[in-house]
Design a protein around this motif. Sequence first.
Motif, PDB file in Angstrom:
ATOM      1  N   GLY A  63      -4.029 -39.184   7.149  1.00  0.00           N
ATOM      2  CA  GLY A  63      -5.075 -38.897   7.877  1.00  0.00           C
ATOM      3  C   GLY A  63      -6.037 -37.771   7.472  1.00  0.00           C
ATOM      4  O   GLY A  63      -5.468 -36.717   6.861  1.00  0.00           O
ATOM      5  N   ASP A  64      -7.228 -37.673   7.991  1.00  0.00           N
ATOM      6  CA  ASP A  64      -8.154 -36.420   7.724  1.00  0.00           C
ATOM      7  C   ASP A  64      -8.209 -35.873   8.805  1.00  0.00           C
ATOM      8  O   ASP A  64      -8.517 -36.307   9.852  1.00  0.00           O
ATOM      9  CB  ASP A  64      -9.459 -36.944   6.876  1.00  0.00           C
ATOM     10  CG  ASP A  64      -9.307 -37.240   5.656  1.00  0.00           C
ATOM     11  OD1 ASP A  64      -8.987 -36.376   4.758  1.00  0.00           O
ATOM     12  OD2 ASP A  64      -9.357 -38.324   5.280  1.00  0.00           O
ATOM     13  N   HIS A  65      -8.622 -34.480   8.960  1.00  0.00           N
ATOM     14  CA  HIS A  65      -8.862 -33.709   9.996  1.00  0.00           C
ATOM     15  C   HIS A  65     -10.157 -32.858  10.026  1.00  0.00           C
ATOM     16  O   HIS A  65     -10.609 -32.374   9.149  1.00  0.00           O
ATOM     17  CB  HIS A  65      -7.791 -32.641  10.271  1.00  0.00           C
ATOM     18  CG  HIS A  65      -6.405 -33.462  10.569  1.00  0.00           C
ATOM     19  ND1 HIS A  65      -6.107 -33.791  11.879  1.00  0.00           N
ATOM     20  CD2 HIS A  65      -5.670 -33.956   9.678  1.00  0.00           C
ATOM     21  CE1 HIS A  65      -4.959 -34.500  11.784  1.00  0.00           C
ATOM     22  NE2 HIS A  65      -4.483 -34.341  10.578  1.00  0.00           N
ATOM     23  N   GLY A  66     -11.079 -33.153  11.149  1.00  0.00           N
ATOM     24  CA  GLY A  66     -12.691 -32.764  11.077  1.00  0.00           C
ATOM     25  C   GLY A  66     -12.338 -31.128  10.921  1.00  0.00           C
ATOM     26  O   GLY A  66     -13.446 -30.535  10.421  1.00  0.00           O
ATOM     27  N   VAL A  67     -11.454 -30.560  11.197  1.00  0.00           N
ATOM     28  CA  VAL A  67     -11.556 -28.977  11.254  1.00  0.00           C
ATOM     29  C   VAL A  67     -11.545 -28.456   9.734  1.00  0.00           C
ATOM     30  O   VAL A  67     -11.715 -27.476   9.477  1.00  0.00           O
ATOM     31  CB  VAL A  67     -10.092 -28.380  11.983  1.00  0.00           C
ATOM     32  CG1 VAL A  67      -8.662 -28.743  11.172  1.00  0.00           C
ATOM     33  CG2 VAL A  67     -10.369 -27.001  12.281  1.00  0.00           C
ATOM     34  N   ALA A  68     -11.038 -29.347   8.909  1.00  0.00           N
ATOM     35  CA  ALA A  68     -11.343 -29.160   7.317  1.00  0.00           C
ATOM     36  C   ALA A  68     -12.296 -28.666   6.893  1.00  0.00           C
ATOM     37  O   ALA A  68     -12.706 -28.027   5.834  1.00  0.00           O
ATOM     38  CB  ALA A  68     -10.428 -30.327   6.624  1.00  0.00           C
ATOM     39  N   GLU A  69     -13.323 -28.965   7.659  1.00  0.00           N
ATOM     40  CA  GLU A  69     -14.971 -28.846   7.477  1.00  0.00           C
ATOM     41  C   GLU A  69     -15.106 -27.236   7.360  1.00  0.00           C
ATOM     42  O   GLU A  69     -16.141 -26.775   6.749  1.00  0.00           O
ATOM     43  CB  GLU A  69     -15.735 -29.689   8.465  1.00  0.00           C
ATOM     44  CG  GLU A  69     -15.838 -31.038   8.164  1.00  0.00           C
ATOM     45  CD  GLU A  69     -16.725 -31.585   9.408  1.00  0.00           C
ATOM     46  OE1 GLU A  69     -17.182 -31.045  10.303  1.00  0.00           O
ATOM     47  OE2 GLU A  69     -16.576 -32.938   9.482  1.00  0.00           O
ATOM     48  N   LEU A  70     -14.368 -26.479   8.103  1.00  0.00           N
ATOM     49  CA  LEU A  70     -14.455 -25.250   8.202  1.00  0.00           C
ATOM     50  C   LEU A  70     -13.929 -24.225   6.876  1.00  0.00           C
ATOM     51  O   LEU A  70     -13.947 -23.162   6.967  1.00  0.00           O
ATOM     52  CB  LEU A  70     -13.581 -24.463   9.340  1.00  0.00           C
ATOM     53  CG  LEU A  70     -14.178 -25.131  10.700  1.00  0.00           C
ATOM     54  CD1 LEU A  70     -13.423 -24.511  12.045  1.00  0.00           C
ATOM     55  CD2 LEU A  70     -15.638 -24.731  10.937  1.00  0.00           C
ATOM     56  N   GLY A  71     -13.292 -25.122   6.105  1.00  0.00           N
ATOM     57  CA  GLY A  71     -12.659 -24.562   4.816  1.00  0.00           C
ATOM     58  C   GLY A  71     -11.494 -23.715   5.113  1.00  0.00           C
ATOM     59  O   GLY A  71     -11.077 -22.930   4.573  1.00  0.00           O
ATOM     60  N   VAL A  72     -10.557 -24.336   5.934  1.00  0.00           N
ATOM     61  CA  VAL A  72      -9.280 -23.938   6.107  1.00  0.00           C
ATOM     62  C   VAL A  72      -8.108 -24.493   5.457  1.00  0.00           C
ATOM     63  O   VAL A  72      -6.981 -24.389   5.605  1.00  0.00           O
ATOM     64  CB  VAL A  72      -9.210 -24.192   7.581  1.00  0.00           C
ATOM     65  CG1 VAL A  72      -9.988 -23.615   8.613  1.00  0.00           C
ATOM     66  CG2 VAL A  72      -8.744 -25.716   8.004  1.00  0.00           C
ATOM     67  N   SER A  73      -8.432 -25.501   4.349  1.00  0.00           N
ATOM     68  CA  SER A  73      -7.821 -26.232   3.441  1.00  0.00           C
ATOM     69  C   SER A  73      -7.763 -25.808   2.250  1.00  0.00           C
ATOM     70  O   SER A  73      -8.975 -25.506   1.719  1.00  0.00           O
ATOM     71  CB  SER A  73      -7.575 -27.595   3.735  1.00  0.00           C
ATOM     72  OG  SER A  73      -6.751 -28.094   2.746  1.00  0.00           O
ATOM     73  N   GLY A  74      -6.803 -25.891   1.304  1.00  0.00           N
ATOM     74  CA  GLY A  74      -7.023 -25.636  -0.076  1.00  0.00           C
ATOM     75  C   GLY A  74      -7.743 -26.803  -0.785  1.00  0.00           C
ATOM     76  O   GLY A  74      -8.116 -26.861  -1.999  1.00  0.00           O
ATOM     77  N   ARG A  75      -7.799 -28.095  -0.123  1.00  0.00           N
ATOM     78  CA  ARG A  75      -8.349 -29.260  -0.435  1.00  0.00           C
ATOM     79  C   ARG A  75      -9.604 -29.659   0.125  1.00  0.00           C
ATOM     80  O   ARG A  75      -9.812 -29.227   1.276  1.00  0.00           O
ATOM     81  CB  ARG A  75      -7.571 -30.403  -0.282  1.00  0.00           C
ATOM     82  CG  ARG A  75      -6.195 -30.241  -1.053  1.00  0.00           C
ATOM     83  CD  ARG A  75      -5.379 -31.454  -0.913  1.00  0.00           C
ATOM     84  NE  ARG A  75      -4.126 -31.581  -1.761  1.00  0.00           N
ATOM     85  CZ  ARG A  75      -2.929 -31.313  -1.333  1.00  0.00           C
ATOM     86  NH1 ARG A  75      -2.766 -30.753  -0.033  1.00  0.00           N
ATOM     87  NH2 ARG A  75      -1.842 -30.992  -2.018  1.00  0.00           N
ATOM     88  N   PRO A  76     -10.774 -30.264  -0.601  1.00  0.00           N
ATOM     89  CA  PRO A  76     -11.770 -30.732   0.194  1.00  0.00           C
ATOM     90  C   PRO A  76     -11.723 -31.586   1.416  1.00  0.00           C
ATOM     91  O   PRO A  76     -10.883 -32.440   1.361  1.00  0.00           O
ATOM     92  CB  PRO A  76     -12.729 -31.299  -1.130  1.00  0.00           C
ATOM     93  CG  PRO A  76     -11.585 -32.021  -1.770  1.00  0.00           C
ATOM     94  CD  PRO A  76     -10.684 -30.868  -1.841  1.00  0.00           C
ATOM     95  N   ALA A  77     -12.448 -31.452   2.431  1.00  0.00           N
ATOM     96  CA  ALA A  77     -12.514 -32.209   3.657  1.00  0.00           C
ATOM     97  C   ALA A  77     -12.687 -33.436   3.414  1.00  0.00           C
ATOM     98  O   ALA A  77     -13.629 -33.789   2.420  1.00  0.00           O
ATOM     99  CB  ALA A  77     -13.615 -31.598   4.676  1.00  0.00           C
ATOM    100  N   GLY A  78     -11.957 -34.488   4.007  1.00  0.00           N
ATOM    101  CA  GLY A  78     -12.201 -35.849   3.698  1.00  0.00           C
ATOM    102  C   GLY A  78     -11.474 -36.226   2.642  1.00  0.00           C
ATOM    103  O   GLY A  78     -11.864 -37.598   2.145  1.00  0.00           O
ATOM    104  N   GLY A  79     -10.581 -35.708   1.666  1.00  0.00           N
ATOM    105  CA  GLY A  79     -10.002 -35.913   0.397  1.00  0.00           C
ATOM    106  C   GLY A  79      -8.761 -36.598   0.705  1.00  0.00           C
ATOM    107  O   GLY A  79      -8.097 -36.624  -0.289  1.00  0.00           O
ATOM    108  N   ALA A  80      -8.235 -36.651   1.770  1.00  0.00           N
ATOM    109  CA  ALA A  80      -6.742 -37.067   2.007  1.00  0.00           C
ATOM    110  C   ALA A  80      -6.364 -38.599   0.989  1.00  0.00           C
ATOM    111  O   ALA A  80      -5.334 -38.724   0.766  1.00  0.00           O
ATOM    112  CB  ALA A  80      -6.417 -37.301   3.468  1.00  0.00           C
TER     113      ALA A  80
END
Length: 377
Positions: free
Chosen positions: A70-87
């Motif tokens: 799954g992807d998580h919208g909170v990744a849009e804040l730059g909290v992950s080392g991977r790009p948002a929506g890239g799962a």
Amino acid sequence: MSRLNLDDFSDLIERPDSGTRRDAEERRQRLAVPPGVLGRLDELGEWLSAAQGAVPVRPVEQPRVVLFAGDHGVAELGVSGRPAGGAHELVRAVLDGASPVAALARRTGVPVRVVDAGLDCDPELLPADVVRHRVRRGSGRIDVEDALTPEEAEQAVRLGMAIADEEADSGTDLIVLGDLSVGGTTPASTLIAALCGTDASVVTGRGGAGIDDLAWMRKCAAIRDALRRARPVLGDQLELLAAVGGADLAATTGFLLQSAVRRMPVILDGVVSAACALVAQRAAFRAPDWWLAGHASGEPAQAKALDRMALDPLLDHGVTVGEGTGALLALPLVRAAAAFAADLPETRLPEENAPEAREPGEKLPEEHLPEQRPAED
């Protein structure tokens, strides 16, 4: 469809058979190899024997890796080392055999199953058998909105339950559980902080992909804001998953609960599966007896969750890649424990050397008397 109440699992889940475990412990005392010399493998063999309800323990012959994606919208804040929506790229790497868990599974002969619970991509990018269960496209940004609607949360939990039933019905005898997500450690850490009553800074880690200090601060702030939204719904696990979880986390929680109902043991991977396990424990206190902690991922939230559930990781090799890799690395230990418990020979005192029974007060025959030595001058 009636509303699902996770608390009902408390009545459905029983502990592994304690009588079988006692029998396994007694058998261990009779093995030729002295107790204690195999370390924790003795405990693992007895745990597996109780889970199977069998003495001696049966070998683990049909394990399977199950990964909820799954992807998580909170990744849009730059909290992950991977790009948002890239799962979906992580999923593709597993399917193509180009990820660590896929390489290890191929070498050990363990099949891998990927379940799309909430990827944020076009379904056409992945095989139909992966995407057919999808609950929604991506989960909401938990710092400002719910991850799921109540209906979606229930649908996701029921999805996990259905996958557990499918695995149990197909003969799977042990599950290696993991996740494929971008941003997933943020809701996982939020759930753990909420259930353990601690602050964001205590549970915020660097994630599987690793983040710099600035991203860590953004992640910490996101968890802090999400915690404000989580605390009012702590009394209802389904509402909690809807507020600050996600489709993949809700599905994993349902999977863990139903696996315990079906008496199917599970090896947990990192912080995401630990968070879901903690939610499941809140619903059914006996459920953790069916789980093993595969490894220590280095995430502070995982350590806190495992401590709360009294689960001690089998391995600590600094593996942070996620995807079920650490849990799969622990599988050979479980298999070895089963082999030792089942295949090592028993030893008994030979009957011809055993002392004969005698009446109280009866003297020992001369051949059994201790040698008399002359007194010293």
